[in-house]
Write an enzyme that holds these catalytic residues in place. Structure first.
Site, short mmCIF file in Angstrom:
data_model
loop_
_atom_site.label_atom_id
_atom_site.label_comp_id
_atom_site.label_asym_id
_atom_site.label_seq_id
_atom_site.Cartn_x
_atom_site.Cartn_y
_atom_site.Cartn_z
N PRO A 165 0.79 -1.21 0.00
CA PRO A 165 0.00 0.00 0.00
C PRO A 165 0.83 1.27 0.00
O PRO A 165 1.58 1.53 0.93
CB PRO A 165 -0.78 -0.11 1.31
CG PRO A 165 -0.01 -1.06 2.16
CD PRO A 165 1.09 -1.65 1.36
N GLU A 166 0.68 2.02 -1.02
CA GLU A 166 1.14 3.40 -1.00
C GLU A 166 -0.13 4.24 -1.02
O GLU A 166 -1.22 3.70 -0.91
CB GLU A 166 2.07 3.70 -2.20
CG GLU A 166 3.32 2.83 -2.18
CD GLU A 166 4.31 3.16 -3.30
OE1 GLU A 166 4.39 4.34 -3.67
OE2 GLU A 166 4.97 2.24 -3.79
N ARG A 215 3.40 -10.12 7.07
CA ARG A 215 4.67 -9.77 7.71
C ARG A 215 4.52 -8.98 9.00
O ARG A 215 5.50 -8.73 9.69
CB ARG A 215 5.54 -8.99 6.71
CG ARG A 215 5.95 -9.87 5.54
CD ARG A 215 6.66 -9.08 4.47
NE ARG A 215 7.99 -8.68 4.87
CZ ARG A 215 8.78 -7.92 4.12
NH1 ARG A 215 8.35 -7.48 2.93
NH2 ARG A 215 9.97 -7.59 4.52
#
Length: 300
Positions: free
Chosen positions: A2-3, A130
């Site tokens: 996600p940016e 993660r």
DNA sequence: CATGCCCCCTGCACGC
DNA sequence: TGCGTGCAGGGGGCAT
């Protein structure tokens, strides 16, 4: 994953389902993501109603009627997955990931960490392989003073991000442009992919020292004047494309077609530069431990 | 203050 | 096949 464009897309997709809805249950599968979840997290959320959802940088902000804001950062692999309780309680052969369908086997889904149950029979599941993502609860009044928020630079899609701001920030700075744009204190919301893409569009080398954008009189140099619009254009296009950087983005029928990435340099090492007259090849270098893709021929 | 490096974590692709 | 290595959308924390 996600940016800014992906987070903005998530906001747009979630809002119609969640605004005005009450959270009646919060289920924590573990007590920590990147950081420990806030104390009494479930109790503080249960029974609250979501008033609106906004975005700041790469953060999603759920404004609650309790006067608090649930701030969610997705890190590298965070996702918010929506499905209905009914589907979940059945065998859940698929989950509606906000327009994507993600096929799962059985009820247990790896890396589901937090499940929000809403009053309209939906669940929103925070899934993060993660666990670089995190959540915090902040008093709305104090949001701008929160350590995570107060350091953020301007929103790149706002009018505050302009050549004057760029000059102010870049002058005297010796960081290279890649690091400069990646730094959330300068411009908030860009990540590795869109920095590479924006610099390519602007024709600026990622290795260029930031202060060299400014001339002796304190004006933006001519060849640097397209940077602001390059950043804004690439972000706007990506928002409109539905957040194009998701490697695992799937259409509802399970195919990948419609949202294929339109990256001009990112992940294109060794491939031809896409500026038509240029005969260059996309190079990959490392800056601050992250890959940078660029064309050494047209980016100066 | 600004900069640069390490680290957190899991999965996957690659080469031997 | 199996195993080691390096890399992946991020950013906090720390030493310089």
């Amino acid at each position: 994953m996600p940016e800014l464009p992906e987070v903005e897309n998530l906001r747009l997709l979630l809002a119609p389902h969640l605004i005005g809805k009450k959270l009646f249950k919060v289920d924590l599968k573990r007590k920590d993501l990147r950081f420990p979840l806030p104390k009494n997290f479930e109790e503080r959320l249960q029974g609250t109603t979501i008033l609106q959802i906004t975005r700041r940088a790469k953060y999603l902000l759920f404004h609650l009627d309790s006067g608090q804001i649930l701030v969610v950062h997705l890190g590298m692999t965070g996702r918010l997955l929506m499905d209905s309780v009914k589907e979940k309680e059945e065998t859940s052969q698929y989950r509606n990931i906000l327009g994507q369908y993600h096929f799962t086997e059985g009820r247990h889904v790896q890396h589901d960490h937090v499940i929000f149950y809403t009053e309209n029979g939906k669940t929103i599941t925070y899934n993060d392989t993660r666990r670089f993502g995190f959540m915090v609860l902040i008093e709305a009044k104090l949001i701008d003073r929160h350590p995570l928020m107060k350091i953020l630079g301007v929103e790149p899609l706002s009018e505050d991000f302009n050549n004057r701001y760029l000059v102010q920030l870049a002058k005297g700075r010796k960081a290279d442009l890649k690091s400069f744009l990646m730094n959330q204190r300068n411009v908030a919301g860009l990540g590795n992919i869109y920095v590479c893409e924006a610099l390519f569009r602007a024709g600026l080398s990622p290795k260029r020292i930031s202060r060299t954008l400014v001339d002796r009189d304190g004006n933006l140099k001519k060849n640097a004047r397209s940077l602001v619009s390059a950043v804004q254009d690439v972000l706007k296009e990506a928002v409109e494309a539905g957040g194009s950087t998701l490697r695992d983005f799937l259409k509802p029928d399970g195919t990948r077609g419609a949202f294929q990435t339109k990256h001009l340099v990112y992940d294109r090492e060794g491939q031809p530069c896409l500026h038509s007259p240029c005969k260059g090849v996309v190079r990959r270098i490392w800056q601050n431990g992250r890959s940078t893709f660029y064309c050494a021929h047209c980016q100066r």
